[in-house]
Design an enzyme around this catalytic site. Structure first.
Site, short mmCIF file in Angstrom:
data_model
loop_
_atom_site.label_atom_id
_atom_site.label_comp_id
_atom_site.label_asym_id
_atom_site.label_seq_id
_atom_site.Cartn_x
_atom_site.Cartn_y
_atom_site.Cartn_z
N CYS A 27 0.85 -1.18 0.10
CA CYS A 27 -0.23 -0.14 -0.20
C CYS A 27 1.01 1.31 -0.09
CB CYS A 27 -0.93 -0.13 1.15
SG CYS A 27 -0.36 -0.41 2.73
N HIS B 4 -0.57 7.24 5.22
CA HIS B 4 0.38 6.19 5.15
C HIS B 4 1.59 6.57 4.35
CE1 HIS B 4 1.11 1.56 5.37
NE2 HIS B 4 1.88 2.39 6.24
#
Length: 476
Positions: A75, A128
């Site tokens: 991710c 993130h």
């Protein structure tokens, strides 16, 4: 097969306009929905026989669909490549934790480029790409920031990568423009609701906007409202898979509500709506994986092939595009659509998808795309050159599954499931692919700036949370 330089690529497009005159006269709003750990096969319209996704199916039918589109195997790397238009390793992102998820402060983001061109920018959900203050999206081009920390709600790893203490998928605590806010409801609903509310606030401003709605679902831990889990009872699924598909269907309902609001507000013809996922499949691959080998965190097709739906109602006709494309292509595409100048000297790895959005038969010169799973042990970057990596051309996939150099070659035209290694039959194909990979690796090694980063004693989100609400470790 040569890779084209940016100058050579642009020269192939110089003779033809990328947008119709009507499209050139207006700059669309941009809504980009990115889900977490949802695979290519986790949408009914793409063949899944179990999952219920009527709204994504409808969006699929209304969109230009890129059917050979690839993200990174995990991710944070995908998010870095979307944000920068460059391979994630060139921004120092080689992992999802241990400081190696932090996107280089030298990187230029698409949010910065759009903001400089007059767009309002907002992020809702998952960032993130660094939890320490200098790495946060509010300093990387986003005006409105509504996010959780780390890679998932409630996650906690050594170093900077940790969410607010004790956070959960229901009633999560979210960092809103630097201040924690206690919310009510299920996390995916919260992110879509807040993003949609912000879109509504922008619609009368006179300026276009970029809304980036990035969910943590359907990433583990698998948790969803009970009504969604019950949708999959009695279907011969284990509870893990039922919850996973329940999370996907909840995303689908939120996409449907978003589409409904855009239409209700008269914005659907003025808004570019993009749907994509961030890596290969996870919780649903045992049910359906579109015939692909591998899943998240592998260099095979199943680890990187993801859906990409691009809808601009009234401007682009729905159709399939079968050319090889990647997450690195989103930055130049969005900049081009927005009429946003790319800063001088900024070197991109991606190319604009505008020619293919305008005409799926447009010239699209061959190129290689490079994949590396990363995630090596601390201090082992150089010895991990061939560990879980791939070179893709339009026809062939050359994979070294690792840990040492051992190439496999697959002819995807004849063998899309990557079952039969044909390396011995195509040495003239493999040799230039390996040479290109060696050049690529030499380019990225100097960019791996986070490999030896020293983490702080206290994670930034924890420190900020305790400062606002009290608590935390007692001083000695």
């Amino acid at each position: 097969m040569p890779n084209l330089s940016r100058r050579e690529w642009l020269s192939t497009l110089a003779s033809a306009p990328l947008l119709t005159s009507a499209a050139q006269a207006r700059r669309p709003n941009i809504v980009f929905v990115l889900t977490d750990d949802q695979g290519y096969g986790d949408i009914a319209a793409l063949g899944n026989p179990v999952v219920k996704t009527p709204n994504l199916d409808r969006l699929h039918g209304q969109s230009v669909r890129f059917v050979d589109h690839h993200a990174s195997p995990t991710c944070s790397p995908t998010r870095a490549s979307i944000m920068t238009g460059r391979h994630e390793f060139k921004s120092g992102v080689t992992h999802t934790i241990l400081e190696r998820e932090r996107m280089s402060l030298k990187a230029t983001t698409i949010a910065q480029v759009l903001k400089a061109a007059g767009y309002s920018t907002g992020i809702f959900g998952k960032w993130h790409l660094g939890d320490a203050a200098p790495y946060q999206p509010g300093r990387r081009g986003f005006d409105e920031v509504f996010i959780f920390g780390c890679g998932g709600i409630g996650q906690d790893y050594p170093g900077t990568c940790a969410d607010a203490p004790g956070n959960r998928y229901f009633d999560p605590v979210i960092l809103h423009n630097g201040v924690f806010e206690k919310t009510r409801g299920y996390c995916t609903d919260v992110f879509f609701d807040r993003g949609t509310k912000w879109i509504g606030e922008q619609r009368n401003s006179g300026a276009p906007f970029f809304a980036y709605i990035a969910t943590n679902a359907p990433h583990e831990p698998l948790d969803c409202p009970e009504d969604y889990r019950r949708l999959y009872q009695g279907m011969n699924l284990d509870d893990h898979t039922a919850r996973y598909f329940g999370m996907v269907t909840n995303i689908d309902d939120n996409v449907g509500r978003l589409m409904g609001r855009l239409k209700e507000w008269g914005m659907d013809r003025d808004t570019l709506l993009i749907f994509m996922t961030d890596n290969g499949g996870t919780g649903g691959v045992r049910v359906f994986n579109a015939g692909m080998r591998g899943a998240k965190a592998t260099p095979y097709q199943g680890g990187t092939r993801v859906p990409l739906f691009v809808r601009w109602t009234g401007t682009w006709e729905p159709r399939d595009v079968k050319r090889l494309t990647g997450a690195i292509d989103l930055f130049p595409t969005l900049a081009g659509i927005a009429g946003a100048p790319i800063p001088p000297g900024l070197q991109l790895d991606g190319r604009s998808l505008l020619p293919l959005l305008q005409n799926h038969r447009a010239p699209w010169p061959d190129r290689y795309l490079f994949t590396h799973v990363g995630r090596w042990e601390r201090g082992r970057a150089l010895e991990s050159k061939y560990a879980a990596c791939r070179v893709r051309s339009p026809r062939f996939s050359m994979v070294s599954p690792g840990p040492q150099k051992k190439w496999e070659l697959y002819d995807l035209d004849a063998d899309p499931g990557e079952k039969n290694d044909v390396l011995a039959a195509f040495p003239a194909v493999a040799k230039p692919m390996e040479e290109a990979y060696d050049r690529w690796w030499a380019d990225i090694v100097p960019c791996l700036e986070n490999e030896d980063a020293v983490p702080p004693k206290v994670a930034p989100y924890k420190e900020l949370y305790w400062k606002q609400f009290g608590g935390g470790p007692r001083s000695s």
